[in-house]
Motif scaffolding. Structure first.
Motif, mmCIF file in Angstrom:
data_model
loop_
_atom_site.group_PDB
_atom_site.id
_atom_site.type_symbol
_atom_site.label_atom_id
_atom_site.label_comp_id
_atom_site.label_asym_id
_atom_site.label_seq_id
_atom_site.Cartn_x
_atom_site.Cartn_y
_atom_site.Cartn_z
ATOM 1 N N VAL A 248 0.843 -1.192 0.000
ATOM 2 C CA VAL A 248 0.000 0.000 0.000
ATOM 3 C C VAL A 248 0.879 1.244 0.000
ATOM 4 N N ALA A 249 0.413 2.285 -0.697
ATOM 5 C CA ALA A 249 1.108 3.569 -0.687
ATOM 6 C C ALA A 249 1.060 4.148 0.728
ATOM 7 N N PRO A 250 2.159 4.703 1.228
ATOM 8 C CA PRO A 250 2.167 5.230 2.599
ATOM 9 C C PRO A 250 1.036 6.208 2.880
ATOM 10 N N ALA A 251 0.664 7.004 1.872
ATOM 11 C CA ALA A 251 -0.401 7.995 2.084
ATOM 12 C C ALA A 251 -1.756 7.353 2.322
ATOM 13 N N ARG A 252 -1.920 6.073 1.950
ATOM 14 C CA ARG A 252 -3.206 5.402 2.113
ATOM 15 C C ARG A 252 -3.177 4.364 3.240
ATOM 16 N N GLU A 254 -3.484 4.664 6.511
ATOM 17 C CA GLU A 254 -4.556 4.805 7.491
ATOM 18 C C GLU A 254 -5.895 4.370 6.924
ATOM 19 N N ASP A 255 -6.115 4.629 5.621
ATOM 20 C CA ASP A 255 -7.364 4.191 5.004
ATOM 21 C C ASP A 255 -7.478 2.668 5.045
ATOM 22 N N LEU A 256 -6.365 1.994 4.817
ATOM 23 C CA LEU A 256 -6.370 0.537 4.881
ATOM 24 C C LEU A 256 -6.629 0.058 6.304
ATOM 25 N N LEU A 257 -5.958 0.666 7.267
ATOM 26 C CA LEU A 257 -6.105 0.239 8.659
ATOM 27 C C LEU A 257 -7.505 0.503 9.192
ATOM 28 N N ASN A 258 -8.169 1.514 8.652
ATOM 29 C CA ASN A 258 -9.525 1.822 9.110
ATOM 30 C C ASN A 258 -10.534 0.755 8.698
ATOM 31 N N THR A 259 -10.183 -0.057 7.695
ATOM 32 C CA THR A 259 -11.114 -1.087 7.227
ATOM 33 C C THR A 259 -10.699 -2.482 7.670
ATOM 34 N N ALA A 260 -9.418 -2.704 7.941
ATOM 35 C CA ALA A 260 -8.942 -4.025 8.349
ATOM 36 C C ALA A 260 -9.288 -4.299 9.811
ATOM 37 N N LEU A 261 -9.405 -5.568 10.154
ATOM 38 C CA LEU A 261 -9.646 -5.927 11.551
ATOM 39 C C LEU A 261 -8.394 -5.759 12.390
ATOM 40 N N ALA A 262 -7.238 -6.116 11.814
ATOM 41 C CA ALA A 262 -5.994 -6.051 12.587
ATOM 42 C C ALA A 262 -4.800 -6.049 11.648
ATOM 43 N N VAL A 263 -3.662 -5.610 12.173
ATOM 44 C CA VAL A 263 -2.391 -5.641 11.454
ATOM 45 C C VAL A 263 -1.476 -6.616 12.187
ATOM 46 N N ARG A 264 -1.040 -7.654 11.494
ATOM 47 C CA ARG A 264 -0.171 -8.653 12.104
ATOM 48 C C ARG A 264 1.303 -8.294 11.942
ATOM 49 N N ALA A 265 1.658 -7.651 10.818
ATOM 50 C CA ALA A 265 3.053 -7.279 10.576
ATOM 51 C C ALA A 265 3.086 -6.125 9.579
ATOM 52 N N GLU A 266 4.170 -5.351 9.636
ATOM 53 C CA GLU A 266 4.316 -4.204 8.729
ATOM 54 C C GLU A 266 5.796 -3.920 8.526
ATOM 55 N N GLU A 267 6.177 -3.682 7.271
ATOM 56 C CA GLU A 267 7.558 -3.335 6.966
ATOM 57 C C GLU A 267 7.622 -2.580 5.646
ATOM 58 N N ALA A 270 10.769 -2.408 -1.024
ATOM 59 C CA ALA A 270 11.858 -1.790 -1.786
ATOM 60 C C ALA A 270 11.389 -0.673 -2.691
ATOM 61 N N ASP A 271 10.132 -0.704 -3.153
ATOM 62 C CA ASP A 271 9.654 0.312 -4.094
ATOM 63 C C ASP A 271 9.049 1.527 -3.396
ATOM 64 N N GLY A 272 9.208 1.625 -2.089
ATOM 65 C CA GLY A 272 8.700 2.780 -1.359
ATOM 66 C C GLY A 272 7.329 2.567 -0.747
ATOM 67 N N ARG A 273 6.660 1.490 -1.131
ATOM 68 C CA ARG A 273 5.374 1.181 -0.532
ATOM 69 C C ARG A 273 5.573 0.415 0.782
ATOM 70 N N LEU A 274 4.458 0.200 1.489
ATOM 71 C CA LEU A 274 4.494 -0.540 2.741
ATOM 72 C C LEU A 274 3.915 -1.926 2.522
ATOM 73 N N ARG A 275 4.573 -2.926 3.105
ATOM 74 C CA ARG A 275 4.095 -4.303 3.012
ATOM 75 C C ARG A 275 3.434 -4.645 4.354
ATOM 76 N N LEU A 276 2.138 -4.915 4.314
ATOM 77 C CA LEU A 276 1.386 -5.177 5.535
ATOM 78 C C LEU A 276 0.720 -6.543 5.469
ATOM 79 N N ASP A 277 0.750 -7.232 6.595
ATOM 80 C CA ASP A 277 0.005 -8.478 6.763
ATOM 81 C C ASP A 277 -1.213 -8.125 7.617
#
Length: 331
Positions: A248-252, A254-267, A270-277
């Protein structure tokens, strides 16, 4: 209790000066007649409260009168005043008690610190009702009468009988539980309890009525609510929920987190985006949430989710690529 209300009345007059009976009634959440009876009781007890007649009249205390409360320094009082701006007290039905406590905190300060602490607390706003995008944050509404019964049973260690409407079930049912504690998360209140020895978590807004029973609750004498909440949250997320790996793009984010139940991992990727489980309720929930983010998010796994998003995008492209899909607006 009346004694608490009388103290609050004195503190209101101490801190705000002359006030009308109507104003005092609103602040104390009682009738004007009750305020007048309380004023008479204070006068009989020797508190120097007097009435000023006329258009701008009201009740006031003689200059120089103050209650004596000690033990708080400036920063301690400021911390309590700032914490009191949060909205968690609404969930547990403690709004009136918090207002009364704040008045006592202010009055406990020395004269030289009172104004500065009150002014400083006004510079803090914790959890406003809307965010920067004007999205209103929804707070669970729980009737005060119900909340008082639940809270009393939790603190007294008594069994609790609740009329509870489970999610997806339109018919509330009575059930007897052993209350352990109360938790508020993002303005949603939960009752942690056991039922016949099994862990149970009840959303307070779904409790339609409650009765405190005289029997003692079966629960440990000491409790670690933080640990219990973490464990129950982990079990909840493990039961029939969908884990999704997302870029996900860093600017979005919070939008992703507002809809997900939980975040298990985040890092970072390489392309500047965030990888979230992240975890979603089910496949439909995940597809809907990621569709809202458009090309700012990409589902990496599971493959079934990628397939469903690809099919939806193809259908949308075909729909808008067909010139016969609608009439052009006249120019």
């Amino acid at each position: 209790m009346r004694a608490d209300r009388l103290v609050s009345l004195v503190l209101l007059l101490r801190q705000r000066g002359r006030l009308t009976a109507d104003t005092l009634a609103r602040e104390l959440e009682v009738s004007t007649r009750t305020v007048l009876r309380d004023i008479e009781a204070l006068s009989a007890a020797g508190v120097p409260v007097y009435a000023e007649r006329g258009r701008h009249g009201g009740f006031a205390l003689l200059p120089g009168f103050r209650t004596e409360l000690t033990g708080l320094n400036h920063d301690e009082a400021l911390a309590l005043l700032a914490a009191g701006t949060a909205r968690g007290e609404r969930v547990f039905g403690l709004g009136s008690a918090l207002a009364s406590a704040r008045r006592k905190v202010v009055d406990a300060l020395p004269e030289s610190h009172r104004a500065s602490a009150s002014d400083a607390a006004q510079r803090f706003l914790v959890e406003p009702e809307t965010d920067l995008l004007s999205r209103r944050l929804v707070t669970d509404e729980v009737p005060d009468t119900t909340m008082v019964v639940v809270r009393r049973a939790v603190l007294a260690g008594h069994k609790l009988r609740i009329h509870y409407e489970a999610a997806g079930d339109g018919t509330p049912q009575w059930r007897t539980v052993d209350p352990i504690g109360l938790v508020t998360v993002r303005d949603r209140g939960y009752l942690l309890a056991t039922k016949a020895g099994e862990d149970r978590t009840y959303r307070l807004s779904r409790v339609r009525a409650a009765e405190e029973l005289p029997e003692a609750a079966e629960r440990p004498e000491r409790v670690d609510l933080d640990r219990i909440w973490r464990e129950r949250s982990a079990r909840f997320l493990a039961d029939d929920h969908l884990a999704v790996l997302v870029l996900v793009a860093p600017a979005r984010r919070e939008d992703l987190l507002n809809t997900a139940l939980a975040v298990r991992a985040e890092e970072p990727d390489a392309d500047g985006r965030l990888r979230l489980d992240v975890t979603f309720q089910d496949a439909w929930h995940a597809e809907w949430a990621l569709w809202q983010l458009g090309t700012d998010a990409e589902a990496l796994a599971p493959e079934s989710l990628r397939t469903s998003l690809r099919a939806r995008a193809a259908a949308m492209a075909a729909h808008y690529g067909d010139s016969r899909g609608g009439e052009r607006c006249p120019t």
